[in-house]
Structures are given as structure tokens and as C-alpha cells.
Write an enzyme that holds these catalytic residues in place. Structure first.
Site, PDB file in Angstrom:
ATOM      1  CD  GLU A 186      -2.128  -7.053  -6.675  1.00  0.00           C
ATOM      2  OE1 GLU A 186      -2.207  -7.851  -5.724  1.00  0.00           O
ATOM      3  OE2 GLU A 186      -1.165  -6.287  -6.823  1.00  0.00           O
ATOM      4  CG  ASP A 187      -3.209  -8.791  -2.110  1.00  0.00           C
ATOM      5  OD1 ASP A 187      -2.888  -7.926  -2.953  1.00  0.00           O
ATOM      6  OD2 ASP A 187      -2.390  -9.323  -1.333  1.00  0.00           O
ATOM      7  CG  ASP A 246      -0.257   0.214  -0.405  1.00  0.00           C
ATOM      8  OD1 ASP A 246      -1.017   0.861   0.325  1.00  0.00           O
ATOM      9  OD2 ASP A 246       0.961   0.123  -0.199  1.00  0.00           O
ATOM     10  NE  ARG A 276       1.048 -15.130   1.988  1.00  0.00           N
ATOM     11  CZ  ARG A 276       1.301 -14.011   1.310  1.00  0.00           C
ATOM     12  NH1 ARG A 276       0.306 -13.262   0.882  1.00  0.00           N
ATOM     13  NH2 ARG A 276       2.547 -13.648   1.065  1.00  0.00           N
TER      14      ARG A 276
HETATM   15  P1  IMP Z   1       1.432  -1.686  -4.279  1.00  0.00           P
HETATM   16  O1  IMP Z   1       2.390  -2.101  -5.363  1.00  0.00           O
HETATM   17  O2  IMP Z   1       2.042  -0.665  -3.374  1.00  0.00           O
HETATM   18  O3  IMP Z   1       0.088  -1.277  -4.792  1.00  0.00           O
HETATM   19  O4  IMP Z   1       1.247  -2.914  -3.342  1.00  0.00           O
HETATM   20  C1  IMP Z   1       0.552  -3.998  -3.686  1.00  0.00           C
HETATM   21  C2  IMP Z   1       0.967  -5.151  -2.815  1.00  0.00           C
HETATM   22  O5  IMP Z   1       1.467  -4.727  -1.532  1.00  0.00           O
HETATM   23  C3  IMP Z   1      -0.230  -5.980  -2.523  1.00  0.00           C
HETATM   24  O6  IMP Z   1      -0.408  -6.968  -3.483  1.00  0.00           O
HETATM   25  C4  IMP Z   1       0.118  -6.573  -1.174  1.00  0.00           C
HETATM   26  O7  IMP Z   1       0.878  -7.730  -1.341  1.00  0.00           O
HETATM   27  C5  IMP Z   1       0.973  -5.537  -0.515  1.00  0.00           C
HETATM   28  N1  IMP Z   1       0.178  -4.711   0.413  1.00  0.00           N
HETATM   29  C6  IMP Z   1      -0.204  -3.438   0.268  1.00  0.00           C
HETATM   30  N2  IMP Z   1      -0.930  -3.009   1.289  1.00  0.00           N
HETATM   31  C7  IMP Z   1      -1.012  -4.058   2.142  1.00  0.00           C
HETATM   32  C8  IMP Z   1      -1.677  -4.257   3.408  1.00  0.00           C
HETATM   33  O8  IMP Z   1      -2.344  -3.388   3.973  1.00  0.00           O
HETATM   34  N3  IMP Z   1      -1.534  -5.493   3.953  1.00  0.00           N
HETATM   35  C9  IMP Z   1      -0.828  -6.498   3.362  1.00  0.00           C
HETATM   36  N4  IMP Z   1      -0.213  -6.354   2.181  1.00  0.00           N
HETATM   37  C10 IMP Z   1      -0.303  -5.136   1.586  1.00  0.00           C
HETATM   38 MG    MG Z   2       0.247  -9.110  -2.854  1.00  0.00          MG
END
Ligand code: IMP
Ligand code: MG
Length: 255
Positions: free
Chosen positions: A97-98, A101, A163
Site C-alpha cells: 500500500e502507499d 490512513d 502520482r
Molecule cells: P484508508 O482506507 O483511509 O487507510 O486510506 C487508504 C487510501 O487513501 C490510500 O491508499 C490512499 O489512496 C488514500 N490516502 C490516504 N491518505 C492520503 C494522502 O495523504 N494522500 C493521498 N492519498 C491518501
Molecule cells: Mg491508494
């Protein structure tokens, strides 16, 4: 929104950390077969570099696609729109994963992968924003722990933009507009046209990381359900903690 003038994490700091992660993964799994599950689209640059940093021959690559963000806000709903085609039986899966969050995406993806019957399913995240977590999940392998910034570059996007930046930058809130003093019958001046769609940072992208931007973090336990316990024994080296450096020079135009 403005792109920070200096990277939060430079390209060379990313490459160094990715090399370390590759070595950690190889040390943990030994000769066991591994399948990297690349989370599209944001995990692509990270996974491409990580793949080349794991000095093990039996590493396969599969893709999964998930969406949860609209602009800078998480929708809270995770849509999985693509999943691995090859069997994961007899293999250790590593979700690449990138960023972690809220944790919803990685959690949903890990559950989907575990249902496909791998030997184990770990999560490897380039970035971690633990302050935002809503679902109890920790990455087994983490590149950098960052504060609650919205970041772009090295795969991370804002509505599909940025990106391709080779380093990670912070998107900052827009500055207050300059006050305009106009005569009663005067039209406001037109906004100046920027020459580029957005300023592509030319400095510090590939250089050494900004002094003070990255410092060691506390070692994380990093355990999640169904994972192969990479944190056992002496445990993996701690992720690095990054924080933004204050902007010192005027920003270039942005639109
Ligand atoms: P989560 O499900 O809230 O953990 O979000 C994960 C996804 O949200 C990541 O794979 C990103 O695609 C996107 N994301 C979360 N934070 C950021 C950020 O700071 N910049 C860009 N994309 C983000
Ligand atoms: Mg993502």
C-alpha cells in the site's frame, strides 16, 4: 491547495528505506514463496521499487484495486474493483500500500486476500498516518510514519494528479489571498496564468533528505490478524518518522 516547496521525504530517502524494507522482507520470509499484492493505483511505484529490492527469486506480483478517497476526504467506503487472478495457495501474500490512513482500505483488502487462502497475509505500507486510524490495523512493514498531512507524489495522488512526483510532498492549505484595493469603478485584475499546470519541484527531489525532516520512530509492534509475525524476536528495524519542514521561501504559482 499548494504543493510544499520542499519534499517531506526525498527520493533518495525513499530509495534507501525501500532497500531496507526489501532486506527486512527477505530476512523474514527466507526462501518461502511470496506474492506481492500491489494496491492500485497508489502502491504501484512503491511496489515496483520494492520488488527489485527483495533479493529472493520466488516473488510473484498480483494486483488489487481499491478506492476510498474523493479529493482529500476519505469516503469511509471501500470499493474493491479488481483482485488477484493467480492462486495464492502455498504462498505468503504481502499487501503493498502507499499509505495507511483510516486503515479501512488495508483492512478490507487483507480480509479479501485472506479469503483467497494464502499461507499468511502481511501489510507493507510506505507511509503510515497513525493519528487518522479508525480501524485497528498496523502494517507489518512500514516505510515512514508521518503526521496528519495530506501528501502526494511517489504514487500518492490528489484526484489522480501528482502520482509521478519522485518524492513525497505535503499539500498545504491555500494562503489567504492578497488584499485587493480597488476604486469603486475598477474591475478586479484577472488572475495571472501560471506557465505550467503545476510547479514541478526541481530541487531537493533527488537529493539528500531535508535535514531534520526524518527521524527515527518508536518500534511498532505491527501485528495484524493472519500475518506471519515479522515483529518477533529482535523485530524489524523501526519505521522512520517524517515531519514537514517549514516553508522558508515564497511558493511558486500553483493552479
Ligand atoms: P484508508 O482506507 O483511509 O487507510 O486510506 C487508504 C487510501 O487513501 C490510500 O491508499 C490512499 O489512496 C488514500 N490516502 C490516504 N491518505 C492520503 C494522502 O495523504 N494522500 C493521498 N492519498 C491518501
Ligand atoms: Mg491508494
Amino acid at each position: 491547495m499548494h504543493l510544499s516547496e520542499h519534499p517531506l521525504i526525498s527520493a533518495s530517502a525513499i530509495q534507501r528505506r525501500v532497500d531496507e524494507l526489501g532486506a527486512e522482507i527477505a530476512a523474514h520470509y527466507g526462501d518461502e514463496p511470496i506474492t506481492l499484492i500491489v494496491v492500485l493505483k497508489g502502491g504501484l511505484p512503491f511496489a515496483a521499487d520494492l520488488l527489485r529490492a527483495i533479493p529472493v527469486s520466488d516473488v510473484c506480483v498480483e494486483y488489487i484495486r481499491a478506492r476510498s478517497y474523493a479529493g482529500t476526504a476519505s469516503t469511509g467506503e471501500v470499493l474493491i474493483t479488481m483482485q488477484p487472478e493467480e492462486s495464492l495457495e502455498g504462498r505468503h501474500a504481502i499487501v503493498v500500500e502507499d499509505i495507511l490512513d483510516t486503515g479501512r482500505t488495508a483492512s478490507a483488502i487483507q480480509a479479501r486476500i485472506l479469503a483467497l487462502g494464502p499461507l499468511s497475509c502481511a501489510v507493507c505500507a510506505l507511509l503510515d498516518k497513525p493519528a487518522r486510524r479508525e480501524v485497528p490495523i498496523e502494517a507489518d512493514f512500514t516505510g515512514f510514519v508521518i503526521e496528519n498531512y495530506f501528501v502526494v507524489g511517489y504514487g500518492l495522488d490528489l484526484d489522480e494528479r501528482f502520482r509521478g512526483l519522485p518524492a513525497v510532498f505535503v499539500l498545504e492549505e491555500a494562503e489567504e489571498p492578497e488584499p485587493a484595493f480597488l476604486m469603486d469603478d475598477e474591475e478586479p485584475p484577472a488572475a495571472p496564468e501560471s506557465e505550467a499546470p503545476f510547479p514541478w519541484p526541481e530541487e531537493e527531489v533527488a537529493g539528500e533528505e531535508t535535514p531534520g525532516a526524518i527521524s527515527p520512530a518508536d518500534p511498532g509492534s505491527g501485528q495484524t490478524g493472519g500475518t506471519p509475525s515479522p515483529g518477533t524476536a529482535s523485530g524489524p528495524p523501526p519505521p522512520h518518522r517524517a515531519r514537514a519542514r517549514r516553508r522558508r521561501r515564497p511558493r511558486p504559482p500553483f493552479r
